[in-house]
Design a protein around this motif. Structure first.
Motif, PDB file in Angstrom:
ATOM      1  N   TYR A   3      76.578  11.968  -0.813  1.00  0.00           N
ATOM      2  CA  TYR A   3      76.603  13.400  -1.120  1.00  0.00           C
ATOM      3  C   TYR A   3      75.912  14.212  -0.037  1.00  0.00           C
ATOM      4  CZ  TYR A   3      71.812  12.641  -2.640  1.00  0.00           C
ATOM      5  OH  TYR A   3      70.486  12.331  -2.684  1.00  0.00           O
ATOM      6  N   ARG A  71      88.792  10.061  -3.764  1.00  0.00           N
ATOM      7  CA  ARG A  71      87.947  10.453  -4.895  1.00  0.00           C
ATOM      8  C   ARG A  71      86.483  10.051  -4.720  1.00  0.00           C
ATOM      9  NH1 ARG A  71      91.105  13.449  -8.758  1.00  0.00           N
ATOM     10  NH2 ARG A  71      93.239  12.966  -8.158  1.00  0.00           N
ATOM     11  N   LEU A  74      84.129  12.908  -4.061  1.00  0.00           N
ATOM     12  CA  LEU A  74      83.999  13.784  -5.225  1.00  0.00           C
ATOM     13  C   LEU A  74      83.175  13.120  -6.317  1.00  0.00           C
ATOM     14  CD1 LEU A  74      87.655  15.170  -5.417  1.00  0.00           C
ATOM     15  CD2 LEU A  74      85.605  16.444  -4.779  1.00  0.00           C
ATOM     16  N   THR A  75      83.322  11.807  -6.434  1.00  0.00           N
ATOM     17  CA  THR A  75      82.575  11.085  -7.467  1.00  0.00           C
ATOM     18  C   THR A  75      81.082  11.118  -7.192  1.00  0.00           C
ATOM     19  OG1 THR A  75      84.487   9.604  -7.637  1.00  0.00           O
ATOM     20  CG2 THR A  75      82.475   8.927  -8.744  1.00  0.00           C
ATOM     21  N   LEU A  77      79.556  13.224  -5.460  1.00  0.00           N
ATOM     22  CA  LEU A  77      79.135  14.615  -5.606  1.00  0.00           C
ATOM     23  C   LEU A  77      78.886  14.949  -7.071  1.00  0.00           C
ATOM     24  CD1 LEU A  77      78.751  16.811  -3.486  1.00  0.00           C
ATOM     25  CD2 LEU A  77      80.974  17.712  -4.075  1.00  0.00           C
ATOM     26  N   ARG A  78      79.792  14.482  -7.912  1.00  0.00           N
ATOM     27  CA  ARG A  78      79.657  14.728  -9.353  1.00  0.00           C
ATOM     28  C   ARG A  78      78.413  14.019  -9.890  1.00  0.00           C
ATOM     29  NH1 ARG A  78      83.008  15.023 -14.439  1.00  0.00           N
ATOM     30  NH2 ARG A  78      84.941  15.431 -13.328  1.00  0.00           N
ATOM     31  N   TYR A  80      75.724  13.341  -8.292  1.00  0.00           N
ATOM     32  CA  TYR A  80      74.546  14.077  -7.842  1.00  0.00           C
ATOM     33  C   TYR A  80      74.282  15.277  -8.743  1.00  0.00           C
ATOM     34  CZ  TYR A  80      71.572  17.044  -4.947  1.00  0.00           C
ATOM     35  OH  TYR A  80      70.571  17.856  -4.487  1.00  0.00           O
ATOM     36  N   LEU A  81      75.347  15.991  -9.087  1.00  0.00           N
ATOM     37  CA  LEU A  81      75.200  17.189  -9.908  1.00  0.00           C
ATOM     38  C   LEU A  81      74.773  16.856 -11.332  1.00  0.00           C
ATOM     39  CD1 LEU A  81      78.253  19.320  -8.749  1.00  0.00           C
ATOM     40  CD2 LEU A  81      75.878  19.521  -8.069  1.00  0.00           C
TER      41      LEU A  81
ATOM     42  N   ARG B  16      68.036  21.569   0.606  1.00  0.00           N
ATOM     43  CA  ARG B  16      68.365  20.757  -0.563  1.00  0.00           C
ATOM     44  C   ARG B  16      67.093  20.130  -1.137  1.00  0.00           C
ATOM     45  NH1 ARG B  16      72.302  18.126   1.591  1.00  0.00           N
ATOM     46  NH2 ARG B  16      71.048  16.372   2.272  1.00  0.00           N
ATOM     47  N   LEU B  74      75.217  25.632 -10.334  1.00  0.00           N
ATOM     48  CA  LEU B  74      75.659  24.274 -10.632  1.00  0.00           C
ATOM     49  C   LEU B  74      76.919  24.278 -11.485  1.00  0.00           C
ATOM     50  CD1 LEU B  74      72.210  22.610 -11.410  1.00  0.00           C
ATOM     51  CD2 LEU B  74      73.672  22.175  -9.432  1.00  0.00           C
ATOM     52  N   LEU B  77      79.887  25.134  -9.414  1.00  0.00           N
ATOM     53  CA  LEU B  77      80.147  23.983  -8.555  1.00  0.00           C
ATOM     54  C   LEU B  77      80.888  22.904  -9.334  1.00  0.00           C
ATOM     55  CD1 LEU B  77      79.396  23.488  -5.608  1.00  0.00           C
ATOM     56  CD2 LEU B  77      77.465  22.145  -6.383  1.00  0.00           C
ATOM     57  N   ARG B  78      80.459  22.694 -10.545  1.00  0.00           N
ATOM     58  CA  ARG B  78      81.098  21.693 -11.393  1.00  0.00           C
ATOM     59  C   ARG B  78      82.539  22.107 -11.715  1.00  0.00           C
ATOM     60  NH1 ARG B  78      79.893  18.062 -16.141  1.00  0.00           N
ATOM     61  NH2 ARG B  78      77.652  18.245 -15.946  1.00  0.00           N
ATOM     62  N   LEU B  81      84.738  21.365  -8.814  1.00  0.00           N
ATOM     63  CA  LEU B  81      85.036  19.939  -8.662  1.00  0.00           C
ATOM     64  C   LEU B  81      86.023  19.455  -9.721  1.00  0.00           C
ATOM     65  CD1 LEU B  81      81.521  18.486  -7.802  1.00  0.00           C
ATOM     66  CD2 LEU B  81      83.408  19.025  -6.256  1.00  0.00           C
ATOM     67  N   TRP B  85      90.327  17.040 -10.560  1.00  0.00           N
ATOM     68  CA  TRP B  85      90.637  15.967 -11.489  1.00  0.00           C
ATOM     69  C   TRP B  85      91.749  16.375 -12.458  1.00  0.00           C
ATOM     70  CZ3 TRP B  85      85.867  15.066  -9.264  1.00  0.00           C
ATOM     71  CH2 TRP B  85      85.568  13.743  -8.992  1.00  0.00           C
TER      72      TRP B  85
END
Lengths: 103, 103
Positions: A3, A71, A74-75, A77-78, A80-81, B16, B74, B77-78, B81, B85
């Motif tokens: 990330y 993916r 993106l995974t 990244l997700r 991390y969030l 960050r 956040l 951002l989500r 993302l 999907w």
DNA sequence: ACTTACGGTAAGTTATGACTTACGTTAATA
DNA sequence: TATTAACGTAAGTCATAACTTACCGTAAGT
């Protein structure tokens, strides 16, 4: 720790545009460059960064290289969030309480 | 369209780190600067970017300003993302089919 | 074999942004 | 009210990275 580069990869506007174009429709470099206001080598360099970030991947097809969505970037990244909706909740609630009970 | 700045905000390593420190524990600017290898004004400038991105918010407390986590950045951002999907699934599956059925 | 299309890379330029020090403002304290 | 602590901002410097053109290798078509 992918990330780390993922944010940098999606920070640039044109690079994010390239990424979104690939996500919409797998394309070659020349096709992608046609829709962007920059040169073809610039798009090539952006794609290199996106590949390193795990956001896109290339599948050679003759002399052309079709870039598709990856993916993994993106995974991570997700993941991390999601950290900020789970781990932080305790510390956050604790601080709210600390502030409200302050004399 | 807050996600445009959100990626830029989280791209820089020290920024960050500041964001993660705020998420772990709401703190003042001086406290945040103590844990970072940069000066206090630098942290202040980073916080400004994070505020504009909707990632943190400040609550004045005397001369101090306690920075806390802001979920709006956040969330957008989500949402961004999640787009890859759902919306892209059709085009992605179509392309996979196109590749596999290529003569 | 020659040509043409496609794309990655090298080299150089320019713009951006991350940092510094210096300064101004505000609120608490003596 | 004078002082001190906390913070934001302005101005300037320096490194990075986003772009350009030029060039090279590779695969397909003639």
């Amino acid at each position: 720790m992918t990330y780390v580069n993922t944010f940098t990869a999606l920070a640039d506007p044109t690079r994010r545009a390239v990424f979104e174009a690939v996500a919409r429709q797998p394309q070659s470099v020349a096709e992608l460059a046609r829709d962007q206001p920059v040169s073809r080598p610039a798009v090539s360099q952006h794609l290199k960064v996106l590949v390193e970030a795990g956001l896109v991947k290339a599948t050679p097809q003759g002399t052309r290289r079709i870039y598709t969505l990856d993916r993994t970037g993106l995974t991570s990244l997700r993941n991390y969030l999601d950290q900020f909706w789970t781990d932080t909740l305790g510390a956050y609630a604790a601080e709210v309480h600390r502030q409200s009970t302050k004399h």
